[in-house]
Design an enzyme around this catalytic site. Structure first.
Site, PDB file in Angstrom:
ATOM      1  N   TRP A  15       0.823  -1.209   0.000  1.00 34.92           N
ATOM      2  CA  TRP A  15       0.000   0.000   0.000  1.00 34.92           C
ATOM      3  C   TRP A  15       0.859   1.262   0.000  1.00 34.92           C
ATOM      4  O   TRP A  15       0.593   2.215  -0.728  1.00 34.92           O
ATOM      5  CB  TRP A  15      -0.948  -0.032   1.191  1.00 34.92           C
ATOM      6  CG  TRP A  15      -1.960   1.076   1.268  1.00 34.92           C
ATOM      7  CD1 TRP A  15      -2.320   1.769   2.389  1.00 34.92           C
ATOM      8  CD2 TRP A  15      -2.781   1.626   0.213  1.00 34.92           C
ATOM      9  NE1 TRP A  15      -3.295   2.705   2.103  1.00 34.92           N
ATOM     10  CE2 TRP A  15      -3.596   2.628   0.769  1.00 34.92           C
ATOM     11  CE3 TRP A  15      -2.882   1.348  -1.157  1.00 34.92           C
ATOM     12  CZ2 TRP A  15      -4.509   3.373   0.011  1.00 34.92           C
ATOM     13  CZ3 TRP A  15      -3.795   2.088  -1.914  1.00 34.92           C
ATOM     14  CH2 TRP A  15      -4.592   3.077  -1.331  1.00 34.92           C
ATOM     15  N   LYS A 190     -15.552  -1.516   8.697  1.00 32.42           N
ATOM     16  CA  LYS A 190     -15.806  -2.364   7.514  1.00 32.42           C
ATOM     17  C   LYS A 190     -14.867  -3.560   7.474  1.00 32.42           C
ATOM     18  O   LYS A 190     -15.216  -4.606   6.904  1.00 32.42           O
ATOM     19  CB  LYS A 190     -15.715  -1.521   6.239  1.00 32.42           C
ATOM     20  CG  LYS A 190     -14.344  -0.946   5.910  1.00 32.42           C
ATOM     21  CD  LYS A 190     -13.469  -1.880   5.098  1.00 32.42           C
ATOM     22  CE  LYS A 190     -12.051  -1.364   5.003  1.00 32.42           C
ATOM     23  NZ  LYS A 190     -11.158  -2.316   4.290  1.00 32.42           N
ATOM     24  N   ASP A 243     -16.126   1.576   0.751  1.00 32.28           N
ATOM     25  CA  ASP A 243     -15.108   0.622   1.186  1.00 32.28           C
ATOM     26  C   ASP A 243     -15.744  -0.686   1.648  1.00 32.28           C
ATOM     27  O   ASP A 243     -15.189  -1.772   1.437  1.00 32.28           O
ATOM     28  CB  ASP A 243     -14.277   1.241   2.310  1.00 32.28           C
ATOM     29  CG  ASP A 243     -12.834   0.782   2.284  1.00 32.28           C
ATOM     30  OD1 ASP A 243     -12.489  -0.091   1.477  1.00 32.28           O
ATOM     31  OD2 ASP A 243     -12.035   1.305   3.094  1.00 32.28           O
TER      32      ASP A 243
END
Length: 325
Positions: A15, A190, A243
């Site tokens: 990332w 999430k 998301d």
């Protein structure tokens, strides 16, 4: 408007490398800091991070393992897992100048303290101006320059706007907000709910069940967010609903694939998912504030070994009928 021409990305994982590539593509002078000399050597020699195979990185990206040098940039992107953030910030503290923007690119809640990521920054790096970047995005997509939209939040709107312009490009589209807590909540919650979606997929419960579970998970996310001070539009936006949809529907998500392994009765993947760490602290907060989160609680109980996967599913399906909401 303030411009941030030099950007350092702290963390050379998939990332962090993807964000470094996106920033370089946006025309910024980018330094990528990492602790693994092997990874940095591969990037310097071949223009490729082994964690993003087949993706060529921008030649202008400079790599280093000198943290003090990295901290001299106009803005910093901190890309480490939530449970390692405090340690990373403590290491950064002696080197960061006053009023440096610190964009945190992690999704979770710190175990033990129940602190969200910008709260850790306020405590450990009070001299910085914390912000958070979150939303429906996979590292490989961002690294390749595929169209991606995210949310960038900072308490100071001018800072949020300036960072959006500094990081944004035709392929990475940040939307700015001052609802820092809302963005933090979307990213953290999430992850836990995506484990439940993965379990449903792993148990082959069907597309209808997965759609229902994702929708009811969103109701839990909204309840938790509003109870903790988030704005409704943030939870319904990219960093919340967006998301959630992505991570509840793709095997590229570590939380989803972890859940799939649980559903199939297989050994989980080697890499730790953020949802595993977040689940117990999320339920601690929910219980303390009397927030009803049956899906998230079932996940936490399965992870704790208190119930089996099948028992968790049975408990959810046996809940009383009620009005939707």
């Amino acid at each position: 408007m303030t411009t941030f021409n030099t950007i350092s990305v702290i963390g050379a994982g998939a990332w962090g490398t993807a964000l470094a590539n996106a920033c370089a593509r946006a025309g910024r002078q980018v330094t990528l800091y990492g602790r693994s000399t092997d990874v940095l050597a591969a990037i310097a020699a071949r223009g490729e991070n082994p964690r993003l195979p087949g993706i060529t990185l921008e030649k202008s990206i400079r790599v280093t393992h000198d943290l003090a040098e990295s901290a001299k940039a106009d803005a910093l992107l901190l890309v480490t897992p939530t449970q390692s953030l405090r340690e990373a910030m403590i290491a950064l503290a002696p080197h960061v100048a006053d009023a440096t923007p610190l964009v945190i690119c992690a999704k979770g809640i710190e175990r033990g303290t129940r602190k969200f990521v910008t709260e850790i920054a306020t405590e450990v790096l009070p001299q910085t101006r914390p912000a958070i970047l979150s939303g429906p995005s996979f590292a490989a997509d961002v690294a390749r320059g595929l169209p991606t939209a995210v949310t960038l939040a900072a308490a100071e709107e001018p800072l949020a706007v300036a960072l959006t312009h500094a990081l944004g490009s035709s392929s990475l589209r940040p939307y700015h907000t001052t609802d820092v807590r809302g963005v933090e909540i979307g990213g953290a919650v999430k992850n836990v709910l995506a484990i439940a979606a993965g379990i449903a997929a792993g148990k082959a419960l069907g597309a209808s069940a997965l759609a229902a579970l994702t929708t009811r998970s969103f109701a839990e996310l909204m309840r938790f967010g509003l109870a903790c001070g988030a704005h409704r539009e943030t939870i319904a936006g990219l960093s919340g609903l967006g998301d959630l949809i992505l991570t509840c529907s793709s095997a590229q998500s570590r939380n989803f694939t972890f859940g799939m392994a649980l559903g199939r009765g297989e050994a989980p993947p080697g890499s730790l998912s953020e949802g595993q760490s977040t689940a117990p602290v999320l339920i601690e907060i929910a219980r303390a504030q009397a927030i009803e989160m049956p899906v998230a609680e079932a996940v936490a109980n399965v992870l704790a070994g208190a119930i089996t996967v099948n028992e968790g599913i049975e408990m959810l399906l046996a809940r009383p009928f009620r009005a939707e909401g």
